[in-house]
Design an enzyme around this catalytic site. Structure first.
Site, short mmCIF file in Angstrom:
data_model
loop_
_atom_site.label_atom_id
_atom_site.label_comp_id
_atom_site.label_asym_id
_atom_site.label_seq_id
_atom_site.Cartn_x
_atom_site.Cartn_y
_atom_site.Cartn_z
CB SER A 1 1.96 5.69 0.97
OG SER A 1 1.62 5.18 2.24
CB THR A 2 -1.12 8.74 3.12
OG1 THR A 2 -0.42 7.96 4.08
CG2 THR A 2 -2.35 9.36 3.75
CG HIS B 1 3.02 2.05 1.42
ND1 HIS B 1 3.65 3.20 1.84
CD2 HIS B 1 3.94 1.36 0.68
CE1 HIS B 1 4.89 3.20 1.38
NE2 HIS B 1 5.09 2.11 0.68
CG ASP C 1 8.63 2.55 -0.07
OD1 ASP C 1 9.77 2.13 -0.37
OD2 ASP C 1 7.58 1.93 -0.33
#
Length: 369
Positions: A187-188, A214, A311
């Site tokens: 993600s990030t 994401h 997640d």
């Protein structure tokens, strides 16, 4: 003491609204605003904020060039605001290459309204980057992208990412393990992390790869194209019905869910529309990893990279229960140590690695694939 934030945008309304949202968090303080990129560079140097929020389209000096100059002169965590268009996606990826750490879609309607969800998300992302500032101050080295036609990365971009120097990883290669899939969730900080790993895989890499990042729907096609241009392996945005082929990576499309289906001899991708409110992430690492566990059983190397939240933890747990191998990125090289921490604390991950060590370790581990 509150973290200091510099808000950069050529829109007076957006500057004021973002400032109000951030100042509603006790641990954040907007210390100043900048009206263009040149103004942002000067104030970043003199004020030394902990985080900068940055627009891309601005007069005098745009956000991408401003990021490059800030990274060269006063490295600071930067969150970009991007339009949800193909051009906006390309510009955002350019900004991440230049050294920005994270991005959010620039949705005027949500910012203009008293949208609690939008405000909460913005505050959360800025706080995460502010905390990363502490690690960045300790960081002295970083290595990023090896392009097909360019062996070196822009020096300004390298200063932002607190990646440990690449050294041989002390891990056991499972010579008796025959893998059939490499699965990566992030993600990030993920776009640069994926670039770092995938650009070092050889064209002859023996496994298919699924990638879950994401990212908004408007961004994934542009990101897949960028990765494909950088890497020796083939990379594409996954489409419904794609057959999983060795040496090809499939990026889950934004706003949808990617699952693995098919038979032993013809495993393929199914893309599902997802209008449910139950799942926060679309695409979701848990969904993709869970489906891989059903189809590939334990013949999977699962990797969880930098990202906020947890997640991937349950999907990795499902893979692990089938006999799969799970690795996580280590804390020092993460932009946000959320997702890797979740699988590590849960006892699912068998190994934590610095970002720069993953490519070599993956190649060795999956050599018998």
């Amino acid at each position: 003491m509150a973290y200091k934030v510099l808000v950069v945008d050529d829109s007076s309304f957006f500057r004021r609204r973002v400032s109000d949202i951030l100042n509603n968090e006790a641990n954040l303080e907007v210390i100043d605003v900048a009206v263009n990129g040149k103004d942002a560079v000067e104030k970043a140097i003199t004020l030394k904020p902990d985080v900068i929020t940055m627009d891309i389209e601005m007069p005098v000096l745009n956000g991408i060039e401003a990021v490059k100059q800030i990274m060269a002169q006063s490295p600071t965590p930067i969150l970009m605001f991007s339009s949800l268009t193909h051009q906006g996606a390309k510009a955002t990826l350019d900004a991440l290459d230049a050294g920005a750490l994270d991005f959010l879609p620039k949705k005027f309607n949500e910012i203009a309204a008293n949208n609690d969800d939008a405000g909460s998300l913005l505050r959360q992302r800025v706080l995460q980057l502010a905390r990363r500032r502490i690690s960045m101050r300790r960081s002295t080295t970083s290595g990023i992208v090896t392009r097909k036609s360019q062996a070196s990365q822009t020096p300004t971009a390298s200063k932002i990412r607190p990646v440990q120097p690449s050294t041989p990883s002390k891990h056991r290669v499972k010579t008796d393990k025959h893998y059939k899939l490499l699965a990566i969730g992030t993600s990030t900080g993920g776009p640069i992390a994926l670039q770092t790993i995938l650009t070092k895989l050889p064209k002859s890499y023996p496994l298919p790869i699924i990638l879950v990042q994401h990212m908004p729907a408007a961004f994934t096609a542009a990101f897949a194209n960028r990765l494909n241009n950088l890497c020796q392996i083939d990379i594409k945005e996954a489409a419904d019905g794609d057959l999983l082929k060795p040496g090809c990576a499939y990026l889950a499309p934004g706003g949808k869910q990617m699952i693995i289906t098919g038979t032993e001899s013809a495993k393929k991708i199914k893309i599902l529309e997802d209008d449910s409110e139950r799942l926060t992430y679309k695409p979701s690492v848990d969904i993709s990893f869970g489906s891989a566990a059903k189809v590939y059983q334990g013949d999977v190397l699962g990797v969880i990279l930098t990202g906020m939240g947890h997640d991937g933890r349950e999907g990795a747990r499902m893979l692990k229960s089938k006999g799969a191998t799970i690795w996580a990125q280590d804390e020092e090289s993460c932009v946000v140590y959320g997702m890797p921490q979740a699988v590590t604390i849960a006892g699912v991950s068998e190994l934590s690695l610095p970002l720069n060590d993953f490519s070599e370790a993956i190649i060795k581990e999956t050599a018998n694939g």
